[in-house]
Structure formats: C-alpha cells, structure tokens
Design an enzyme around this catalytic site. Structure first.
Site, short mmCIF file in Angstrom:
data_model
loop_
_atom_site.label_atom_id
_atom_site.label_comp_id
_atom_site.label_asym_id
_atom_site.label_seq_id
_atom_site.Cartn_x
_atom_site.Cartn_y
_atom_site.Cartn_z
N TYR A 220 0.82 -1.22 0.00
CA TYR A 220 0.00 0.00 0.00
C TYR A 220 0.85 1.27 0.00
O TYR A 220 0.40 2.31 -0.46
CB TYR A 220 -0.92 0.02 1.23
N LYS B 117 4.05 -15.29 2.64
CA LYS B 117 4.28 -16.01 1.39
C LYS B 117 5.79 -16.21 1.30
O LYS B 117 6.46 -15.75 0.34
CB LYS B 117 3.71 -15.20 0.21
N ASP C 117 -1.85 -18.62 0.83
CA ASP C 117 -2.81 -19.39 0.04
C ASP C 117 -3.43 -20.50 0.89
O ASP C 117 -4.64 -20.75 0.84
CB ASP C 117 -2.18 -19.94 -1.26
N ASP D 251 -5.95 -7.38 4.36
CA ASP D 251 -7.13 -6.79 3.71
C ASP D 251 -7.97 -7.90 3.09
O ASP D 251 -9.18 -7.98 3.29
CB ASP D 251 -6.67 -5.80 2.63
N ASP E 121 -11.85 -9.79 4.60
CA ASP E 121 -13.11 -9.86 3.85
C ASP E 121 -13.57 -11.31 3.79
O ASP E 121 -14.76 -11.61 3.94
CB ASP E 121 -12.94 -9.33 2.42
C1 IPM Z 1 -10.29 -1.83 4.21
C2 IPM Z 1 -10.56 -1.26 2.84
C3 IPM Z 1 -9.44 -0.29 2.48
C4 IPM Z 1 -8.13 -1.06 2.49
C5 IPM Z 1 -9.64 0.46 1.16
C6 IPM Z 1 -10.95 1.22 1.13
C7 IPM Z 1 -8.49 1.39 0.87
O1 IPM Z 1 -10.69 -2.28 1.89
O2 IPM Z 1 -10.21 -1.05 5.17
O3 IPM Z 1 -10.19 -3.05 4.33
O4 IPM Z 1 -7.80 -1.70 1.48
O5 IPM Z 1 -7.44 -1.02 3.50
MG MG Z 2 -10.69 -4.21 2.74
#
Ligand code: IPM
Ligand code: MG
Length: 352
Positions: free
Chosen positions: A141, A191, A223, A247, A251
C-alpha cells in the site's frame, strides 16, 4: 471523563452508520456521566468534491489533536475513474499514515443465532473466535517506487512491497501480547516460499516468539490460510499478517459471520489517537435507503471506548446490548431481516 472525538462519516452509507454510533455514544455519555465532544469533518469523495483532495491538512490536524477518530466509509461510483489523480481511498490511507496507526485489529466471531446467515455448514462455525491483526501502514500500500512510467512505448505500472524489521517486530509483538489474553496461539501468515519480505517477516516473527514461550506460533502461507479460513475456521486464534494479505483475508473471514456489516475494527499506533471504522465499504447501492447495518460501526465505537478512552465497562455494555439485539432477531437486510438502521439502533439503545 471528557473526550474529544472526531467523526469522519465519509461517503455512501458512512453518514447513516456513524449517526447510529453517535446515538449509542450519547446514551453511554448520559448513563455513565461522561462528556464526549464531537467534531465532524469530511473525508473521501465528499472531501474531493468540497476541497479537491480526499483528506485536507486541516482535517488531518483535527484528527491528530483528538482522543479518537470514528470513521464511516469512503468511496463510490462517482469517484471511481481509474485515471483520476485523487481517489477517496487516498484519504483513508493518508489518515492511517498520518495517525501512524500501524496495527489494525479485526475480530471475527460468530453469533450463535446467526449461524444460518453464513454460507458455511453450522458444524464448521462452532467456536469461531479469532482476532486478525493486520499491519496497516506498510507493505504494497505504501512502498516506493510506485506509479507509472513509459517503457518502449508501453505503460508500465509499479507497486513496491517493502518491510523493515522494525515494522514487522512491532506488529508481531502486539499479536503475541493479544494472544496472551486469548487462547495463546498466533498464526503468522506470509508467502515466505516466494517473497523476500515474507522471509524477513518469518525471521523476525521467530525472534519475537522466543520471548513468549507460552504462546504457540504457527507459520502459514497465505494461500493455505485462505483455504483453512473456510475449511477449519475455529482453529485460528490470533492471526497476524502484512497489510494486503490482511485486507483480503478479513473480507474472507467476514463471510463466516454472515455479514460484513457486523465487523468492527480498531487501528492503533504507539499512543496518539486511535482510528475506529467498520470493515465494510460505502455500499453505494443501499446508501440513503436507511437499511444499512449499523452494528459494525456501533461495535467500532465500543472498541474506541475500550482502547482509546480506557472505558472497558462502557465498551462491554455496548457489546452486550448489540449481542442481545442480534439474539432477539432484529436484523437488517444484509442478514436476511427487515429492520431498518434506525430500528436496530433503537433496539440497541433500549438494551443499553
Ligand atoms: C479496508 C478497505 C481499504 C483497504 C480500502 C478502502 C483502501 O478495503 O479497510 O479493508 O484496502 O485497507
Ligand atoms: Mg478491505
């Protein structure tokens, strides 16, 4: 106590869910005799519209001067042009960097009454309770060089993955500290079979682990981790990983709970204000409809009380009120319910 809290509602459903959390914080204020001074600023797309940048210097300064920052979400189709110089997400990244909040805590636990909302089989979900510790201010990032260049008539885009041993040590150490108060297991995800940053990560992690003999360390390739998160989710306790792996994996882990809308996060540095935000995005498709799930933001506000303001009793009180509301079946559409944002919020207020 008295605390200064900066609110950054942002875009999409951000303002709706932050308003819900503020109502809960106001109730805590009255019930426990505290004084919260709120100050609202813009971030993301709305800030681009108003000021040309996703985070102004003034807003960052206000956040740095606060005791804590509560954020909704940023982004939306209006600002989604891939060639745009300024994107809403840039504001969020600049804020994380500007507050030096290198540790992003994302707890994932399954509420017993919501087992049916998850696509996984109920027996897989029994006992799921993990804390993902995501490195937040390094890695892909933020690595340099980054950008585009012309090479032999082609456009080349470059992102850089870089980590210093100091950056790795402080986040891994925090993960081990957290594991001490939990089930005493740390899974470090990397990784290392391919990436040099991961090999350094593994090396530093082994050094940190030596200081915590009572904690079990497990190294796992990313993975494999993505597979085991859905095949054996209950085996994870504390998971620590670099920025982008974290990140993606959070999710994925959110799916276990039934909805992204439930999950809070805390982003912490060394001292200084913490940043609190739900892990979900701005959900432009349901923005303004009054049906967004406020739970992720309300639980983020509870985290704020716990970690930045040291109000443990008050934080636990909010969490219990949320738990009771979920158990009673007051659910928004993301969880298959019909309750509105306001109905869920008012039910939580009643439980308080
Ligand atoms: C998160 C989001 C952010 C990230 C985006 C919106 C930049 O996906 O907080 O997980 O990737 O960190
Ligand atoms: Mg995210």
């Amino acid at each position: 106590m008295e605390a200064k809290i900066v609110l950054l509602p942002g875009d999409g459903i951000g303002p709706e869910v932050v308003a819900a959390a503020v109502r809960v914080l106001r109730a805590v204020e009255g019930k426990f005799g505290h004084r919260f001074i709120f100050e609202e600023h813009k971030i993301g797309g709305c800030s681009i519209d108003a000021a040309g940048v996703a985070l102004t210097a003034d807003t960052l300064k206000a956040c740095q001067a606060a005791d804590a920052v509560l954020l909704g979400a940023v982004g939306g189709p209006k600002w989604d042009d891939p060639t745009a110089r300024e994107r809403p997400e840039k504001g969020l990244l600049a804020l994380r960097k500007g507050l030096a909040v290198f540790a992003n805590l994302r707890p994932v636990r399954v509420y017993p009454t919501l087992v049916g909302a998850s696509p996984l089989k109920p027996e897989k979900l029994a006992g799921v309770d993990m804390m993902v510790v995501r490195e937040l201010t390094g890695g892909l990032y933020f690595g340099e060089p980054k950008g585009r260049e012309q090479v032999n008539g082609h456009i080349r885009a470059v992102d850089t993955m870089a980590y210093g041993d100091d950056e790795i040590r402080r986040i891994v150490d925090l993960a081990f500290q957290l594991a001490q108060g939990r089930r005493k297991k740390v899974t470090s995800v990397d990784k290392a079979n391919v990436l040099e940053t991961s090999r350094l990560w593994r090396q530093v992690t082994a050094e940190v682990a030596a200081a915590y003999p009572e904690i079990k360390l497990e190294n796992m390739l990313v993975d494999t981790a993505s597979m085991r998160l859905v095949s054996h989710p209950a085996e994870f306790d504390v998971v620590v990983t670099e920025n982008m792996f974290g990140d993606i994996l959070t999710d994925e882990a959110a799916v276990l709970t039934g909805s992204m809308g439930l999950l809070p996060s805390a982003s912490l540095g060394r001292g200084g204000p913490g940043l609190y935000e739900p892990i979900h995005g701005s959900a432009p498709d349901i923005a303004g409809k009054g049906i967004a799930n406020p739970v992720g933001t309300i639980l983020s506000a509870a985290f704020m009380l716990r970690y930045s303001l040291k109000l443990e009793k008050e934080a636990a009180c909010i969490e219990a009120a949320v738990e009771k509301s979920i158990a009673s079946g007051r659910l928004t559409a993301d969880l298959g319910g019909t309750a509105s944002t306001i109905e869920v919020t008012e039910n939580i207020l009643q439980n308080l």
